[in-house]
Design a protein around this motif. Structure first.
Motif, mmCIF file in Angstrom:
data_model
loop_
_atom_site.group_PDB
_atom_site.id
_atom_site.type_symbol
_atom_site.label_atom_id
_atom_site.label_comp_id
_atom_site.label_asym_id
_atom_site.label_seq_id
_atom_site.Cartn_x
_atom_site.Cartn_y
_atom_site.Cartn_z
ATOM 1 N N ALA A 105 0.949 -1.235 0.087
ATOM 2 C CA ALA A 105 -0.013 0.104 -0.051
ATOM 3 C C ALA A 105 0.886 1.337 0.012
ATOM 4 N N HIS A 106 2.268 1.346 0.960
ATOM 5 C CA HIS A 106 2.718 2.424 0.935
ATOM 6 C C HIS A 106 3.597 2.435 -0.502
ATOM 7 N N PHE A 107 3.985 1.438 -0.925
ATOM 8 C CA PHE A 107 4.633 1.478 -2.404
ATOM 9 C C PHE A 107 3.534 2.116 -3.499
ATOM 10 N N VAL A 108 2.349 1.534 -3.513
ATOM 11 C CA VAL A 108 1.713 1.849 -4.464
ATOM 12 C C VAL A 108 1.170 3.519 -4.387
ATOM 13 N N THR A 109 1.010 3.888 -2.925
ATOM 14 C CA THR A 109 0.823 5.353 -2.601
ATOM 15 C C THR A 109 2.006 6.231 -3.147
ATOM 16 N N ARG A 110 3.173 5.778 -2.924
ATOM 17 C CA ARG A 110 4.506 6.501 -3.239
ATOM 18 C C ARG A 110 4.315 6.717 -4.937
ATOM 19 N N TYR A 111 4.050 5.485 -5.455
ATOM 20 C CA TYR A 111 3.925 5.314 -7.068
ATOM 21 C C TYR A 111 2.905 6.459 -7.558
ATOM 22 N N LEU A 112 1.973 6.374 -7.026
ATOM 23 C CA LEU A 112 0.764 7.217 -7.513
ATOM 24 C C LEU A 112 1.223 8.793 -7.080
ATOM 25 N N VAL A 113 1.511 9.009 -6.200
ATOM 26 C CA VAL A 113 2.048 10.410 -5.939
ATOM 27 C C VAL A 113 3.025 11.041 -6.733
ATOM 28 N N ASP A 114 4.052 10.163 -6.761
ATOM 29 C CA ASP A 114 5.156 10.483 -7.359
ATOM 30 C C ASP A 114 4.877 10.545 -8.779
ATOM 31 N N SER A 115 4.121 9.677 -9.443
ATOM 32 C CA SER A 115 3.810 9.781 -10.622
ATOM 33 C C SER A 115 2.931 11.033 -11.224
ATOM 34 N N ALA A 116 2.181 11.328 -10.344
ATOM 35 C CA ALA A 116 1.169 12.648 -10.459
ATOM 36 C C ALA A 116 2.054 13.893 -10.555
ATOM 37 N N LEU A 117 2.915 13.970 -9.500
ATOM 38 C CA LEU A 117 3.533 15.167 -9.170
ATOM 39 C C LEU A 117 4.920 15.130 -10.587
ATOM 40 N N ALA A 118 5.274 14.090 -11.210
ATOM 41 C CA ALA A 118 6.246 13.876 -12.263
ATOM 42 C C ALA A 118 5.340 14.490 -13.379
ATOM 43 N N PHE A 119 4.053 13.965 -13.586
ATOM 44 C CA PHE A 119 3.329 14.486 -14.765
ATOM 45 C C PHE A 119 3.071 15.876 -14.646
ATOM 46 N N GLN A 120 2.774 16.513 -13.435
ATOM 47 C CA GLN A 120 2.797 17.754 -13.252
ATOM 48 C C GLN A 120 3.989 18.651 -13.678
ATOM 49 N N GLU A 121 5.051 18.261 -13.083
ATOM 50 C CA GLU A 121 6.277 18.903 -13.664
ATOM 51 C C GLU A 121 6.387 18.701 -15.140
ATOM 52 N N PHE A 122 6.072 17.766 -15.781
ATOM 53 C CA PHE A 122 6.462 17.266 -17.278
ATOM 54 C C PHE A 122 5.561 18.477 -17.774
ATOM 55 N N ALA A 123 4.191 18.549 -17.488
ATOM 56 C CA ALA A 123 3.336 19.493 -18.017
ATOM 57 C C ALA A 123 3.580 21.101 -17.641
ATOM 58 N N GLN A 124 4.576 21.167 -17.193
ATOM 59 C CA GLN A 124 5.248 22.801 -16.715
ATOM 60 C C GLN A 124 4.206 23.499 -16.262
ATOM 61 N N GLY A 125 3.502 22.822 -15.244
ATOM 62 C CA GLY A 125 2.612 23.813 -14.240
ATOM 63 C C GLY A 125 1.252 24.095 -14.905
ATOM 64 N N LYS A 126 0.768 23.338 -16.008
ATOM 65 C CA LYS A 126 -0.481 23.729 -16.677
ATOM 66 C C LYS A 126 -1.561 22.782 -15.831
ATOM 67 N N PHE A 127 -1.119 21.859 -15.139
ATOM 68 C CA PHE A 127 -2.063 21.144 -14.340
ATOM 69 C C PHE A 127 -1.831 21.573 -12.521
ATOM 70 N N LYS A 128 -2.881 22.060 -11.852
ATOM 71 C CA LYS A 128 -2.570 22.283 -10.729
ATOM 72 C C LYS A 128 -2.975 21.131 -9.689
ATOM 73 N N ARG A 129 -2.591 21.481 -8.537
ATOM 74 C CA ARG A 129 -2.859 20.321 -7.406
ATOM 75 C C ARG A 129 -4.279 19.715 -7.528
ATOM 76 N N ARG A 130 -5.091 20.458 -7.581
ATOM 77 C CA ARG A 130 -6.741 20.173 -7.547
ATOM 78 C C ARG A 130 -6.869 19.256 -8.944
ATOM 79 N N ASP A 131 -6.205 19.549 -10.109
ATOM 80 C CA ASP A 131 -6.160 18.396 -11.004
ATOM 81 C C ASP A 131 -5.663 17.145 -10.787
ATOM 82 N N LEU A 132 -4.509 17.169 -9.867
ATOM 83 C CA LEU A 132 -3.887 15.908 -9.563
ATOM 84 C C LEU A 132 -4.644 15.208 -8.647
ATOM 85 N N VAL A 133 -5.658 15.713 -7.578
ATOM 86 C CA VAL A 133 -6.637 15.031 -7.033
ATOM 87 C C VAL A 133 -7.544 14.353 -8.055
ATOM 88 N N THR A 134 -8.140 15.206 -9.068
ATOM 89 C CA THR A 134 -9.041 14.435 -10.008
ATOM 90 C C THR A 134 -8.246 13.293 -10.575
#
Length: 151
Positions: A105-134
């Motif tokens: 569970a901790h691994f999958v949580t880290r995987y999801l959070v890290d993937s979401a944040l990496a996507f946000q960084e890749f998208a150069q801020g076009k997606f906000k934190r609320r979008d990551l919740v979505t």
């Protein structure tokens, strides 16, 4: 009904939702083909910590995915006190009955959070934190199919 009528009858989808759907689809595919491929471990200690999870036979239990998705969602919402309280609860121990499921569970949580944040960084801020919740909620919808957990 013509060949293309069903497409024209659909509501237009915003590009933001379309992109989040595609990213969620990839994350779900990664989790269904457990363990997801980690391109590069930046921390050898973390890799060693999850060695048992990455070598497990088969996917984690449904409850493990439920807990992981909810913890990732709460982390995106920055609800750290709620996460801490849940991780100390009897419900947490009931849903994750052994150390392998807890570590998974901790691994999958880290995987999801890290993937979401990496996507946000890749998208150069076009997606906000609320979008990551979505994004995490879209993963839940596809992966858990109605068996979401809310703490």
């Amino acid at each position: 009904m013509g060949r293309w009528d069903h497409i024209l009858d659909q509501k237009p989808q915003e590009i933001r939702d379309y992109v989040l759907d595609k990213v969620a689809g990839q994350l779900v595919e990664d989790l269904r083909n457990f363990p997801p491929r980690i391109e590069e471990w930046l921390d050898a200690a973390l890799e060693a910590r999850y060695a048992q999870v990455l070598s497990r036979l088969g996917r984690p239990e449904l409850d493990t995915y439920r807990v992981a998705c909810e913890l990732a969602r709460q982390e995106m919402l920055r609800e750290y006190e709620l996460i801490d309280r849940f991780c100390r609860s009897d419900e947490y121990r009931r849903l994750l009955p052994n150390s392998l499921e807890e570590q998974s569970a901790h691994f999958v949580t880290r995987y999801l959070v890290d993937s979401a944040l990496a996507f946000q960084e890749f998208a150069q801020g076009k997606f906000k934190r609320r979008d990551l919740v979505t994004l995490i909620e879209k993963v839940e919808e596809r992966l858990l199919r109605g068996y979401r957990l809310r703490i």
